[in-house]
Write a protein that holds these residues in place. Structure first.
Motif, PDB file in Angstrom:
ATOM      1  N   SER A 304       1.716 -11.868  10.698  1.00 39.28           N
ATOM      2  CA  SER A 304       1.932 -10.456  10.363  1.00 39.28           C
ATOM      3  C   SER A 304       1.605  -9.578  11.565  1.00 39.28           C
ATOM      4  O   SER A 304       0.573  -9.757  12.215  1.00 39.28           O
ATOM      5  CB  SER A 304       1.053 -10.057   9.169  1.00 39.28           C
ATOM      6  OG  SER A 304       1.322 -10.876   8.049  1.00 39.28           O
ATOM      7  N   ASP A 306       1.207  -6.184  11.459  1.00 36.75           N
ATOM      8  CA  ASP A 306       0.299  -5.093  11.117  1.00 36.75           C
ATOM      9  C   ASP A 306      -0.111  -5.244   9.647  1.00 36.75           C
ATOM     10  O   ASP A 306       0.340  -6.150   8.943  1.00 36.75           O
ATOM     11  CB  ASP A 306       0.948  -3.730  11.373  1.00 36.75           C
ATOM     12  CG  ASP A 306       2.306  -3.586  10.701  1.00 36.75           C
ATOM     13  OD1 ASP A 306       2.498  -4.163   9.604  1.00 36.75           O
ATOM     14  OD2 ASP A 306       3.191  -2.912  11.266  1.00 36.75           O
ATOM     15  N   TRP A 307      -0.966  -4.325   9.205  1.00 35.02           N
ATOM     16  CA  TRP A 307      -1.509  -4.421   7.845  1.00 35.02           C
ATOM     17  C   TRP A 307      -0.430  -4.285   6.775  1.00 35.02           C
ATOM     18  O   TRP A 307      -0.425  -5.025   5.782  1.00 35.02           O
ATOM     19  CB  TRP A 307      -2.584  -3.355   7.645  1.00 35.02           C
ATOM     20  CG  TRP A 307      -3.267  -3.457   6.311  1.00 35.02           C
ATOM     21  CD1 TRP A 307      -3.102  -2.653   5.232  1.00 35.02           C
ATOM     22  CD2 TRP A 307      -4.226  -4.443   5.913  1.00 35.02           C
ATOM     23  NE1 TRP A 307      -3.889  -3.058   4.186  1.00 35.02           N
ATOM     24  CE2 TRP A 307      -4.601  -4.167   4.584  1.00 35.02           C
ATOM     25  CE3 TRP A 307      -4.811  -5.535   6.565  1.00 35.02           C
ATOM     26  CZ2 TRP A 307      -5.525  -4.932   3.879  1.00 35.02           C
ATOM     27  CZ3 TRP A 307      -5.739  -6.299   5.865  1.00 35.02           C
ATOM     28  CH2 TRP A 307      -6.082  -5.994   4.544  1.00 35.02           C
ATOM     29  N   ALA A 308       0.497  -3.371   6.969  1.00 32.93           N
ATOM     30  CA  ALA A 308       1.553  -3.167   5.978  1.00 32.93           C
ATOM     31  C   ALA A 308       2.399  -4.427   5.821  1.00 32.93           C
ATOM     32  O   ALA A 308       2.734  -4.840   4.700  1.00 32.93           O
ATOM     33  CB  ALA A 308       2.424  -1.978   6.369  1.00 32.93           C
ATOM     34  N   THR A 309       2.737  -5.045   6.943  1.00 33.65           N
ATOM     35  CA  THR A 309       3.525  -6.279   6.891  1.00 33.65           C
ATOM     36  C   THR A 309       2.733  -7.390   6.209  1.00 33.65           C
ATOM     37  O   THR A 309       3.264  -8.155   5.396  1.00 33.65           O
ATOM     38  CB  THR A 309       3.920  -6.728   8.308  1.00 33.65           C
ATOM     39  OG1 THR A 309       4.599  -5.657   8.972  1.00 33.65           O
ATOM     40  CG2 THR A 309       4.818  -7.948   8.264  1.00 33.65           C
ATOM     41  N   MET A 311       0.444  -7.091   3.936  1.00 35.94           N
ATOM     42  CA  MET A 311       0.335  -6.886   2.499  1.00 35.94           C
ATOM     43  C   MET A 311       1.613  -7.295   1.768  1.00 35.94           C
ATOM     44  O   MET A 311       1.570  -7.775   0.633  1.00 35.94           O
ATOM     45  CB  MET A 311      -0.008  -5.428   2.186  1.00 35.94           C
ATOM     46  CG  MET A 311      -1.425  -5.023   2.577  1.00 35.94           C
ATOM     47  SD  MET A 311      -2.713  -6.125   1.921  1.00 35.94           S
ATOM     48  CE  MET A 311      -2.453  -5.986   0.169  1.00 35.94           C
ATOM     49  N   SER A 326       2.498  -0.442  -3.929  1.00 35.72           N
ATOM     50  CA  SER A 326       2.209   0.863  -3.346  1.00 35.72           C
ATOM     51  C   SER A 326       0.717   1.129  -3.304  1.00 35.72           C
ATOM     52  O   SER A 326       0.207   1.757  -2.381  1.00 35.72           O
ATOM     53  CB  SER A 326       2.909   1.963  -4.150  1.00 35.72           C
ATOM     54  OG  SER A 326       2.471   1.957  -5.496  1.00 35.72           O
ATOM     55  N   LEU A 329      -0.851  -0.817  -0.435  1.00 34.08           N
ATOM     56  CA  LEU A 329      -0.499  -0.319   0.882  1.00 34.08           C
ATOM     57  C   LEU A 329      -1.276   0.940   1.261  1.00 34.08           C
ATOM     58  O   LEU A 329      -1.246   1.363   2.408  1.00 34.08           O
ATOM     59  CB  LEU A 329       1.003  -0.014   0.941  1.00 34.08           C
ATOM     60  CG  LEU A 329       1.935  -1.242   0.941  1.00 34.08           C
ATOM     61  CD1 LEU A 329       3.378  -0.789   0.861  1.00 34.08           C
ATOM     62  CD2 LEU A 329       1.708  -2.088   2.181  1.00 34.08           C
ATOM     63  N   GLU A 330      -1.978   1.519   0.310  1.00 33.88           N
ATOM     64  CA  GLU A 330      -2.705   2.747   0.595  1.00 33.88           C
ATOM     65  C   GLU A 330      -3.729   2.552   1.707  1.00 33.88           C
ATOM     66  O   GLU A 330      -4.000   3.452   2.494  1.00 33.88           O
ATOM     67  CB  GLU A 330      -3.414   3.238  -0.669  1.00 33.88           C
ATOM     68  CG  GLU A 330      -2.468   3.826  -1.699  1.00 33.88           C
ATOM     69  CD  GLU A 330      -3.207   4.258  -2.948  1.00 33.88           C
ATOM     70  OE1 GLU A 330      -2.568   4.812  -3.852  1.00 33.88           O
ATOM     71  OE2 GLU A 330      -4.437   4.040  -3.005  1.00 33.88           O
ATOM     72  N   ALA A 332      -3.420   1.003   4.326  1.00 39.91           N
ATOM     73  CA  ALA A 332      -2.821   0.981   5.655  1.00 39.91           C
ATOM     74  C   ALA A 332      -2.718   2.378   6.250  1.00 39.91           C
ATOM     75  O   ALA A 332      -2.469   2.536   7.434  1.00 39.91           O
ATOM     76  CB  ALA A 332      -1.427   0.350   5.588  1.00 39.91           C
ATOM     77  N   ASP A 333      -2.886   3.398   5.423  1.00 38.74           N
ATOM     78  CA  ASP A 333      -2.754   4.778   5.910  1.00 38.74           C
ATOM     79  C   ASP A 333      -3.940   5.175   6.787  1.00 38.74           C
ATOM     80  O   ASP A 333      -5.046   4.729   6.564  1.00 38.74           O
ATOM     81  CB  ASP A 333      -2.643   5.731   4.719  1.00 38.74           C
ATOM     82  CG  ASP A 333      -1.372   5.454   3.924  1.00 38.74           C
ATOM     83  OD1 ASP A 333      -1.349   5.801   2.728  1.00 38.74           O
ATOM     84  OD2 ASP A 333      -0.428   4.893   4.514  1.00 38.74           O
TER      85      ASP A 333
END
Length: 333
Positions: A304, A306-309, A311, A326, A329-330, A332-333
């Motif tokens: 992966s 990054d974190w979003a990928t 997850m 969703s 993914l919070e 990752a903000d």
């Protein structure tokens, strides 16, 4: 008037010789005996109404897990009178009237004969009732349908067979025991028992000595994916624990994380836990399962960017019923 027997005449003669006090004492002793017998009756822990097709059958679960359909509801489901008369209102080892016919005798098995002995029990509200084991209903239905196929039924029994066909079709998708559990609410108890058995195997009775369970690679990948600088020394950001609960412990079997939090609570004031959660996992099942999960997790982290990928890959690999991507993914903000 029916002719009296010598025994009945003798009984009447003895009764006439009793004084009022003796008769009262006999009645009192009889009532006491009946009360003592009733007191030993099993009391249902759960009760409800089972709807099968067009039939509504009162049902109950006894403390030993026996599932019952009330005699009245059972008879009604077969299209019989719901108010049995005579001996059928009392426990009896004889076959019930709807089975005690010559036309069905060749199909009566020992299993069915044993299951037709009604069980006397108390309802949750204290009432007295008779019931048949729930498993008897599909057996009786199969018996009548087989008898119909063999042309053994009388015209009246044909009507019972028609009812049985409706019941069998309704039971085709779900077993009778599962239906009773749902109707009475006993499935919650069953699930709690299953969870208790799982936790007893998955968690250790005593806290184990600390040993490294999480490889450094796990933490390095976690920091990389989050975009954090690798810490100097042993101190790690507190968010590591929160994320570890989410992507590790929360994906172990249901109920494990909740029980770990009970056994390993946060310390008042600091908000930290005195021990590591993994110290409470059993060596036979819990620890190996944790190790396997971490091996898969680190592999997903490595691929992966990054974190979003991560997850997205994580949810694909370890889906959790009801979880919303969703929400995950919070972070990752």
């Amino acid at each position: 008037m029916s002719e009296q027997t010598p025994q009945s005449r003798g009984g009447e003669a003895r009764a006439e010789k009793l004084t009022a006090e003796q008769k009262s004492e006999i009645a009192r002793q009889g009532a006491k005996t009946r009360w003592e017998v009733d007191r030993t009756l099993p009391k249902a822990t759960h009760a409800g109404k089972l709807v099968i097709g067009n039939s509504e059958i009162p049902c109950a679960v006894l403390p030993d897990g026996t599932r019952l359909l009330t005699q009245e509801g059972f008879l009604g489901a077969l299209g019989r009178s719901t108010k049995p008369k005579g001996r059928s209102q009392q426990p009896s080892e004889d076959l019930p009237p709807f089975l005690a016919t010559v036309s069905l005798s060749s199909l009566i098995t020992d299993d069915i004969r044993a299951a037709t002995v009604p069980i006397v029990f108390r309802t949750p509200t204290g009432g007295k009732a008779l019931g048949y084991r729930a498993e008897l209903l599909p057996k009786v239905c199969d018996l009548f349908l087989e008898a119909r196929r063999l042309n053994l039924l009388t015209a009246q029994q044909q009507q019972i067979a028609d009812k049985c066909e409706i019941l069998v079709r309704a039971l085709a998708q779900v077993g009778i025991v599962a239906l009773v559990d749902e109707a009475t609410g006993f499935q919650d108890e069953r699930e709690r028992d299953a969870l208790h058995q799982l936790l007893s195997l998955y968690l250790s009775e005593e806290k184990l000595a600390w040993a490294r369970r999480f490889p450094n690679e796990y933490y390095r990948q976690l920091y990389r994916l989050r975009g954090w600088s690798w810490p100097v020394g042993k101190a790690k950001t507190p968010l590591v624990g929160t994320l570890t609960n989410k992507i590790v412990y929360d994906r172990l079997p249901d109920g494990v994380l909740e029980e770990l939090r009970k056994r390993n609570p946060t310390e008042p004031g600091t908000g930290r836990r005195k021990w590591k959660h993994h110290q409470f996992l059993s060596e036979d099942l819990g620890q190996p399962d944790l190790r396997d999960h971490l091996l898969q997790l680190v592999a997903i982290m490595r691929i992966s960017k990054d974190w979003a990928t991560f997850m997205v890959h994580f949810e694909d690999a370890f889906p959790k019923p009801g979880a919303q991507l969703s929400l995950l993914l919070e972070d990752a903000d």
